[in-house]
Scaffold this active site. Structure first.
Site, short mmCIF file in Angstrom:
data_model
loop_
_atom_site.label_atom_id
_atom_site.label_comp_id
_atom_site.label_asym_id
_atom_site.label_seq_id
_atom_site.Cartn_x
_atom_site.Cartn_y
_atom_site.Cartn_z
N PRO A 1 14.29 -35.89 -23.16
CA PRO A 1 15.66 -36.43 -23.15
C PRO A 1 16.66 -35.61 -22.34
CG PRO A 1 15.18 -35.42 -25.27
CD PRO A 1 13.90 -35.41 -24.50
N HIS B 1 32.51 -40.61 -18.35
CA HIS B 1 32.48 -39.15 -18.14
C HIS B 1 32.28 -38.85 -16.66
CE1 HIS B 1 31.69 -37.41 -22.41
NE2 HIS B 1 32.65 -38.30 -22.39
N TYR C 1 25.47 -28.72 -21.92
CA TYR C 1 24.04 -28.39 -21.94
C TYR C 1 23.96 -26.86 -21.92
CZ TYR C 1 22.78 -33.24 -20.73
OH TYR C 1 22.59 -34.60 -20.74
N TYR D 1 21.59 -37.19 -12.04
CA TYR D 1 22.10 -37.44 -13.39
C TYR D 1 22.81 -38.80 -13.47
CZ TYR D 1 23.88 -36.32 -18.04
OH TYR D 1 24.13 -36.33 -19.40
N LYS E 1 17.46 -39.98 -19.26
CA LYS E 1 16.95 -41.03 -18.38
C LYS E 1 16.19 -42.16 -19.09
CE LYS E 1 18.51 -39.86 -14.46
NZ LYS E 1 19.88 -40.16 -14.90
C1 PHB Z 1 22.69 -38.09 -26.76
O1 PHB Z 1 23.92 -38.27 -26.79
O2 PHB Z 1 21.97 -38.38 -27.72
C2 PHB Z 1 22.11 -37.47 -25.55
C3 PHB Z 1 22.92 -37.20 -24.46
C4 PHB Z 1 22.39 -36.62 -23.33
C5 PHB Z 1 21.05 -36.28 -23.30
C6 PHB Z 1 20.23 -36.55 -24.38
C7 PHB Z 1 20.76 -37.15 -25.51
O3 PHB Z 1 20.54 -35.67 -22.20
#
Ligand code: PHB
Ligand code: APR
Length: 389
Positions: free
Chosen positions: A292, A72, A200, A384, A296
């Site tokens: 989450p 990505h 997000y 990130y 990280k």
């Molecule tokens: C996930 O795919 O479970 C996931 C992806 C990004 C995040 C947290 C969880 O920031």
């Protein structure tokens, strides 16, 4: 029984450490309280920084990652009905790989089995002793029998609820902690992801995240209050809530289906200092937890393990203890930067129950600034994709 390094816990930290040590000819035994099936049933995040992908490569377990992982080049932020792309590739020339932690664990377990290294699963009453001496001991019960494992070093890779950190007296450690007044309700489903990249979303009803495991399997989350019960969330209720927090285009594109996993995870920031106590070294979730939002957790675990593996290899191969002596300090520098980033992204995107109108306006202004400023986007991007190891 005797080994050079006793590793407590067969999560990603313990298994990766085991593989890196095995490659260097260092003997390690893993002692794990659960069964392999139980471990592989846990659903966790799935974003790998390039440092983490490199570590898996070095451990010789990157074949499936290269084949099935999705590279990505950016993420999208959604607020006020609009989506804004943060283009990592254009901003800093780097990217991340989407590959589930469960798959990382599966690959590491297979490699460990392949090289004949020993893992003791279903170990009960695991305890660690004498780690302030040159002869640490691990004790556990298996099939009703008591066992003792003598070693040079103990690696505490037993996660947040493990026994190793708790075995260190309170007077020798310092805990830093923030518990957030909400959790994430997550659903895994065999439906195509709503978009090519992760979204997000910050919404008046709360945060939402659209993620994926593959082109046919999606992972979605919605922010819920800390006392919410998963039993109260039917699939229909989840999909309706998620859809209500997305922009019109995403809401329209969302494909729903039966959940194959649904669970609520609390959000917490946590750091234990130091990460070394004599010949006991903590790594991964045993030493620190991040919410989450910044993806990280697994990546920090991998960087701890790289530092620890290199320290142990230098100690065994060249009798050089510098890497072990600086382990805690090096890890914590990286850990605190990831703690800061995860806390910041959490604060930016979630609805806090005690936020007043001033706090909400500041949050809006920060999102507006972020998406309008290449400098701010670059800061998000470099954190990130992962700060240098
Ligand atoms: C996930 O795919 O479970 C996931 C992806 C990004 C995040 C947290 C969880 O920031
Ligand atoms: N004795 C032996 N094993 C134990 C004990 C114990 N007393 N307590 C816990 N364990 C085992 C758990 O069963 C688990 O398999 O230790 C392992 C710890 O694994 P994780 O919790 O996955 O922690 P870690 O390997 O550090 O991985 C960090 O996991 O939670 C995510 O966000 C986190 O992605 C990050 C990663």
């Amino acid at each position: 029984m005797r080994t050079q390094v006793a590793i407590i816990g067969a999560g990603p930290s313990g298994l990766l450490l085991g593989q890196l040590l095995a490659k260097a000819g260092i003997d390690a035994i893993i002692v794990e309280q659960r069964s392999p099936d139980y471990i592989l049933g846990r659903i966790r995040a799935g974003i790998l920084e390039s440092v983490t992908a490199d570590a898996l490569e070095r451990a010789g377990v990157a074949e499936r990652l290269h084949h099935d992982g999705l590279v990505h080049h950016g993420i999208e932020l959604s607020f006020g009905g609009q989506r804004h792309r943060i283009d990592f590739q254009a901003l800093i020339g780097r990217s991340v790989t989407v590959y589930g932690q469960t798959e990382v664990t599966r690959d590491l377990m297979a490699a460990r089995e392949g090289c004949g290294a020993r893992t003791i699963y279903d170990a009960q009453d695991v305890s660690v002793h004498d780690f302030d001496t040159a002869a640490p001991v691990v004790r556990y019960r298996k099939d009703g029998q008591l066992h003792e494992l003598r070693c040079d070093f103990i690696a505490g890779c037993d996660g947040f609820h493990g026994v190793t950190r708790r075995s260190v007296p309170d007077s020798s450690k310092r805990i830093f902690e923030r518990v957030y007044p909400f959790g994430w309700l997550g659903v895994l489903s065999d439906t195509p992801p709503v978009a090519d990249e992760l979204i997000y979303a910050s919404h008046d009803r709360g945060f939402a995240l659209c993620s994926m495991r593959s082109l046919t399997r999606s992972r979605y989350y919605v922010q819920v209050s800390a006392d919410e019960r998963v039993e109260d969330w039917s699939d229909q209720r989840f999909w309706d809530e998620l859809r209500s927090r997305l922009d019109a285009r995403a809401a329209e594109a969302l494909v729903t289906g039966a959940s194959i996993e649904k669970s609520i995870a609390p959000l917490r920031s946590f750091v234990c200092e130091p990460m070394r106590f004599g010949n006991l070294f903590l790594a991964g979730d045993a030493a620190h937890i991040v919410p989450p939002t910044g993806a990280k957790g697994l990546n920090l675990a991998a960087s701890d393990v790289l530092y620890l593996a290199d320290g142990l290899i230098a100690r065994y191969q060249h009798d050089d203890a510098t890497g072990l002596d600086t382990y805690s300090q090096k890890c914590l520098r990286r850990v605190w930067k990831a703690e800061r980033f995860s806390w910041w992204m959490t604060s930016l995107l979630h609805r806090f129950p005690d936020a007043d109108d001033f706090a909400l306006r500041i949050q809006q202004a920060e999102l507006d600034y972020l998406t309008g400023s290449p400098a701010a986007c670059m800061s998000l991007a470099e954190n990130y994709v992962g700060l240098p190891y």
